[in-house]
Motif scaffolding. Structure first.
Motif, PDB file in Angstrom:
ATOM      1  N   LEU A  80      12.781 -11.002  40.256  1.00 26.07           N
ATOM      2  CA  LEU A  80      12.018  -9.971  40.938  1.00 26.07           C
ATOM      3  C   LEU A  80      10.521 -10.204  40.740  1.00 26.07           C
ATOM      4  O   LEU A  80      10.074 -10.569  39.653  1.00 26.07           O
ATOM      5  CB  LEU A  80      12.403  -8.592  40.390  1.00 26.07           C
ATOM      6  CG  LEU A  80      11.664  -7.386  40.958  1.00 26.07           C
ATOM      7  CD1 LEU A  80      11.902  -7.244  42.460  1.00 26.07           C
ATOM      8  CD2 LEU A  80      12.119  -6.125  40.216  1.00 26.07           C
ATOM      9  N   ARG A  81       9.737 -10.013  41.801  1.00 26.95           N
ATOM     10  CA  ARG A  81       8.281 -10.031  41.680  1.00 26.95           C
ATOM     11  C   ARG A  81       7.702  -9.013  42.658  1.00 26.95           C
ATOM     12  O   ARG A  81       8.249  -8.778  43.742  1.00 26.95           O
ATOM     13  CB  ARG A  81       7.699 -11.415  41.915  1.00 26.95           C
ATOM     14  CG  ARG A  81       7.668 -11.873  43.328  1.00 26.95           C
ATOM     15  CD  ARG A  81       7.041 -13.266  43.452  1.00 26.95           C
ATOM     16  NE  ARG A  81       6.926 -13.656  44.833  1.00 26.95           N
ATOM     17  CZ  ARG A  81       7.891 -14.134  45.579  1.00 26.95           C
ATOM     18  NH1 ARG A  81       9.099 -14.294  45.068  1.00 26.95           N
ATOM     19  NH2 ARG A  81       7.685 -14.454  46.833  1.00 26.95           N
ATOM     20  N   ILE A  82       6.594  -8.431  42.242  1.00 22.15           N
ATOM     21  CA  ILE A  82       5.874  -7.459  43.049  1.00 22.15           C
ATOM     22  C   ILE A  82       4.492  -8.028  43.330  1.00 22.15           C
ATOM     23  O   ILE A  82       3.763  -8.373  42.400  1.00 22.15           O
ATOM     24  CB  ILE A  82       5.742  -6.102  42.320  1.00 22.15           C
ATOM     25  CG1 ILE A  82       7.085  -5.610  41.773  1.00 22.15           C
ATOM     26  CG2 ILE A  82       5.064  -5.082  43.218  1.00 22.15           C
ATOM     27  CD1 ILE A  82       8.164  -5.403  42.796  1.00 22.15           C
ATOM     28  N   GLN A  83       4.130  -8.133  44.599  1.00 22.49           N
ATOM     29  CA  GLN A  83       2.795  -8.588  44.978  1.00 22.49           C
ATOM     30  C   GLN A  83       2.018  -7.367  45.466  1.00 22.49           C
ATOM     31  O   GLN A  83       2.561  -6.550  46.221  1.00 22.49           O
ATOM     32  CB  GLN A  83       2.879  -9.643  46.084  1.00 22.49           C
ATOM     33  CG  GLN A  83       3.585 -10.893  45.623  1.00 22.49           C
ATOM     34  CD  GLN A  83       3.793 -11.889  46.748  1.00 22.49           C
ATOM     35  OE1 GLN A  83       4.024 -11.530  47.882  1.00 22.49           O
ATOM     36  NE2 GLN A  83       3.725 -13.164  46.399  1.00 22.49           N
ATOM     37  N   PHE A  84       0.761  -7.241  45.021  1.00 21.19           N
ATOM     38  CA  PHE A  84      -0.019  -6.064  45.386  1.00 21.19           C
ATOM     39  C   PHE A  84      -1.472  -6.415  45.677  1.00 21.19           C
ATOM     40  O   PHE A  84      -1.997  -7.428  45.210  1.00 21.19           O
ATOM     41  CB  PHE A  84       0.055  -4.998  44.285  1.00 21.19           C
ATOM     42  CG  PHE A  84      -0.297  -5.506  42.916  1.00 21.19           C
ATOM     43  CD1 PHE A  84      -1.626  -5.637  42.522  1.00 21.19           C
ATOM     44  CD2 PHE A  84       0.698  -5.861  42.026  1.00 21.19           C
ATOM     45  CE1 PHE A  84      -1.942  -6.117  41.268  1.00 21.19           C
ATOM     46  CE2 PHE A  84       0.387  -6.348  40.762  1.00 21.19           C
ATOM     47  CZ  PHE A  84      -0.945  -6.474  40.389  1.00 21.19           C
ATOM     48  N   THR A  85      -2.096  -5.543  46.454  1.00 20.33           N
ATOM     49  CA  THR A  85      -3.516  -5.620  46.759  1.00 20.33           C
ATOM     50  C   THR A  85      -4.073  -4.207  46.706  1.00 20.33           C
ATOM     51  O   THR A  85      -3.463  -3.282  47.258  1.00 20.33           O
ATOM     52  CB  THR A  85      -3.758  -6.216  48.165  1.00 20.33           C
ATOM     53  OG1 THR A  85      -3.213  -7.528  48.204  1.00 20.33           O
ATOM     54  CG2 THR A  85      -5.239  -6.281  48.494  1.00 20.33           C
ATOM     55  N   ALA A  86      -5.218  -4.053  46.035  1.00 23.49           N
ATOM     56  CA  ALA A  86      -5.880  -2.748  45.948  1.00 23.49           C
ATOM     57  C   ALA A  86      -7.320  -2.909  46.420  1.00 23.49           C
ATOM     58  O   ALA A  86      -7.960  -3.922  46.148  1.00 23.49           O
ATOM     59  CB  ALA A  86      -5.843  -2.223  44.518  1.00 23.49           C
ATOM     60  N   THR A  87      -7.814  -1.885  47.123  1.00 24.11           N
ATOM     61  CA  THR A  87      -9.178  -1.899  47.641  1.00 24.11           C
ATOM     62  C   THR A  87      -9.836  -0.555  47.373  1.00 24.11           C
ATOM     63  O   THR A  87      -9.203   0.492  47.526  1.00 24.11           O
ATOM     64  CB  THR A  87      -9.191  -2.159  49.163  1.00 24.11           C
ATOM     65  OG1 THR A  87      -8.625  -3.439  49.408  1.00 24.11           O
ATOM     66  CG2 THR A  87     -10.591  -2.116  49.736  1.00 24.11           C
ATOM     67  N   THR A  88     -11.115  -0.602  46.971  1.00 24.52           N
ATOM     68  CA  THR A  88     -11.907   0.612  46.828  1.00 24.52           C
ATOM     69  C   THR A  88     -13.321   0.329  47.295  1.00 24.52           C
ATOM     70  O   THR A  88     -13.795  -0.805  47.218  1.00 24.52           O
ATOM     71  CB  THR A  88     -11.895   1.135  45.368  1.00 24.52           C
ATOM     72  OG1 THR A  88     -12.589   2.379  45.301  1.00 24.52           O
ATOM     73  CG2 THR A  88     -12.521   0.151  44.414  1.00 24.52           C
TER      74      THR A  88
END
Length: 146
Positions: free
Chosen positions: A44-52
């Protein structure tokens, strides 16, 4: 590549109407999402992107920290942390704006069948001219397994 399991987006819409929120040394939650991982294989892997988006009247390099946690509350686990130190570029007396985007991955997290991720933003303590959060802010994540 792996098998796609789920994807979600958390968009903070609290900035409508020109509202801005001062940053502080206390991490401020700006996004939460949950992913269905019930049918995941062993990898299992989770890929994420966050922007502020951050605005400031000063064009000095105020470090901005973005942290991504797996879970909520006291038992949450920090899976990613980044510090942005580039100054905002603007004209004296006019608010300068920085869009900060980070991308990361949570490899082989425990799999209870549903995972929650949260994104926080903060600045170091003792900053005299604190920038403000002006939005948009978002967190998106996708779960894959093989």
């Amino acid at each position: 590549m792996g098998t796609f399991l789920d994807a979600q987006v958390s968009q903070n819409i609290s900035f409508s109407g020109g509202i801005s929120i001062p940053l502080s040394s206390t991490p401020a939650l700006f996004a939460t999402l949950g992913l269905n991982t019930a049918n995941a294989g062993p990898n299992l892997r989770i890929q994420f992107t966050a922007t502020t988006a951050i605005s400031s009247l000063a064009s000095v390099a105020v470090p901005i920290t973005i942290q991504i946690y797996r879970g909520v509350g006291p038992g949450r686990v920090l899976v990613y942390s980044a510090i942005e130190t580039s100054p905002a570029i603007g004209v004296l007396g006019v608010a300068a704006r920085r869009i900060i985007t980070v991308t990361g991955c949570d490899y082989a997290p425990p799999n209870p069948g549903f995972l929650v991720y949260q994104a926080f933003v903060s600045i170091p303590g003792g900053i005299v001219v604190a920038p403000t959060r002006t939005g948009p802010e978002s967190l998106n994540a996708a779960a894959y397994s093989s």
